[in-house]
Design a protein around this motif. Sequence first.
Motif, short mmCIF file in Angstrom:
data_model
loop_
_atom_site.label_atom_id
_atom_site.label_comp_id
_atom_site.label_asym_id
_atom_site.label_seq_id
_atom_site.Cartn_x
_atom_site.Cartn_y
_atom_site.Cartn_z
N GLU A 230 0.85 -1.19 0.00
CA GLU A 230 0.00 0.00 0.00
C GLU A 230 0.89 1.24 0.00
O GLU A 230 1.84 1.34 0.77
N ALA A 231 0.58 2.17 -0.88
CA ALA A 231 1.21 3.49 -0.91
C ALA A 231 0.17 4.49 -0.40
O ALA A 231 -0.94 4.54 -0.92
N VAL A 232 0.52 5.25 0.63
CA VAL A 232 -0.45 6.10 1.32
C VAL A 232 -0.02 7.56 1.23
O VAL A 232 1.13 7.90 1.56
N LEU A 233 -0.94 8.42 0.81
CA LEU A 233 -0.76 9.87 0.86
C LEU A 233 -1.66 10.39 1.97
O LEU A 233 -2.81 9.97 2.09
N GLY A 234 -1.13 11.30 2.78
CA GLY A 234 -1.93 11.78 3.90
C GLY A 234 -1.69 13.24 4.22
O GLY A 234 -0.69 13.83 3.82
N TYR A 235 -2.64 13.81 4.94
CA TYR A 235 -2.56 15.19 5.42
C TYR A 235 -3.10 15.19 6.84
O TYR A 235 -4.12 14.56 7.13
N ASP B 67 -0.62 25.18 15.67
CA ASP B 67 -0.96 25.40 14.27
C ASP B 67 0.16 24.85 13.38
O ASP B 67 1.05 25.58 12.95
N PHE B 68 0.15 23.55 13.13
CA PHE B 68 1.08 22.95 12.19
C PHE B 68 0.34 21.94 11.33
O PHE B 68 -0.64 21.35 11.75
N HIS B 69 0.83 21.79 10.12
CA HIS B 69 0.21 20.91 9.13
C HIS B 69 1.27 19.99 8.54
O HIS B 69 2.37 20.45 8.22
N TYR B 70 0.94 18.72 8.40
CA TYR B 70 1.88 17.74 7.88
C TYR B 70 1.33 17.10 6.61
O TYR B 70 0.14 16.81 6.51
N VAL B 71 2.23 16.86 5.67
CA VAL B 71 1.95 16.06 4.48
C VAL B 71 2.75 14.78 4.64
O VAL B 71 3.94 14.82 5.00
N LYS B 72 2.11 13.64 4.38
CA LYS B 72 2.74 12.36 4.67
C LYS B 72 2.73 11.45 3.44
O LYS B 72 1.77 11.46 2.67
N ILE B 73 3.77 10.68 3.29
CA ILE B 73 3.85 9.62 2.29
C ILE B 73 4.38 8.38 3.01
O ILE B 73 5.44 8.43 3.62
N ASN C 261 6.59 18.87 7.64
CA ASN C 261 5.92 20.09 8.07
C ASN C 261 6.58 21.24 7.32
O ASN C 261 7.72 21.60 7.60
N PHE C 262 5.87 21.82 6.34
CA PHE C 262 6.47 22.83 5.48
C PHE C 262 6.66 24.18 6.17
O PHE C 262 7.55 24.93 5.82
N SER C 263 5.85 24.51 7.16
CA SER C 263 6.00 25.80 7.82
C SER C 263 7.22 25.82 8.73
O SER C 263 7.86 26.86 8.91
N ASP C 264 7.58 24.70 9.32
CA ASP C 264 8.71 24.62 10.24
C ASP C 264 9.92 23.96 9.61
O ASP C 264 10.98 23.87 10.24
N GLU C 265 9.78 23.45 8.41
CA GLU C 265 10.82 22.74 7.69
C GLU C 265 11.38 21.56 8.48
O GLU C 265 12.57 21.29 8.47
N GLU C 266 10.53 20.87 9.19
CA GLU C 266 10.94 19.67 9.91
C GLU C 266 10.32 18.46 9.24
O GLU C 266 9.28 18.55 8.60
N PHE C 267 10.99 17.32 9.35
CA PHE C 267 10.42 16.09 8.82
C PHE C 267 10.74 14.94 9.75
O PHE C 267 11.76 14.94 10.44
N TYR C 268 9.82 14.01 9.78
CA TYR C 268 9.94 12.80 10.58
C TYR C 268 9.94 11.60 9.66
O TYR C 268 9.39 11.63 8.56
N ILE C 269 10.52 10.53 10.16
CA ILE C 269 10.46 9.24 9.46
C ILE C 269 9.73 8.28 10.39
O ILE C 269 10.32 7.75 11.34
N PRO C 270 8.43 8.05 10.16
CA PRO C 270 7.70 7.10 11.01
C PRO C 270 7.99 5.65 10.59
O PRO C 270 8.06 5.34 9.41
#
Length: 169
Positions: free
Chosen positions: A29-34, A41-47, A70-79
Motif C-alpha cells: 500500500e502506498a499512502v498519501l496523507g494530510y 498550528d502545524f500541518h503535515y503532508v505524509k507519504i 511540516n512545510f511551515s517549520d521545515e521539519e520532517f519525521y520518518i515514522p
Amino acid sequence: MKRYLLLLLCAFVAVCVNAQEKKFNYQGEAVLGYSFGLEEDFHYVKIDVINGVRFSRCFFAGAGIGISENFSDEEFYIPIYFNAKGYFPVAKNLDLMAGVDIGTKIDYLYETSGGLLLQPMFGICTAMHKNFALNIALKYEFYSYRINDIAVNSKLQTNQVGISLGFVF
C-alpha cells in the motif's frame, strides 16, 4: 513404530498437497496523507509505504515506513510502525476498515528520541480491480516523545487529526 511412521508420512503428504493452495497474500500500500495539530498550528503532508500479509478478506498485518513533512517549520519525521487492519465486508467491492499503527518516529534535526506513535484509523476500502483497491481513512495520531538536549530534557506529546488515501496493490 510402523504406524507412527505411516501417520507422519500421511500428514506430510497432506501438508504438501495443501502447500499448492495460496493461504496468505502479499499486500502493498502506498499512502498519501494530510494532518493538522490539535494544540498547535502545524500541518503535515505524509507519504507512507506499507508491506504485509493479507491473512483473509477480513485481516491484514504489515510494517510501514514513510516521511512526514511540516512545510511551515521545515521539519520532517520518518515514522516506522506496525500496521494492522480489520476489514468488514459491506458489499462485494466495499469494506469498512478499522486499523491501528503502532511504532515510533525518527527525527535527526531536532534530536528527539523515538517515542510512542499510536494512530487509530477508520474508513472504507473499495476494490477497483482484481489487484487494486483504494483505502480512504480518517486518522488520529498520538505521539509522545522526549527531547534530548543538554539544556532541556523534557517529555512532549502531540495530537493530530488527518485523512489518508491509500493505493492498495
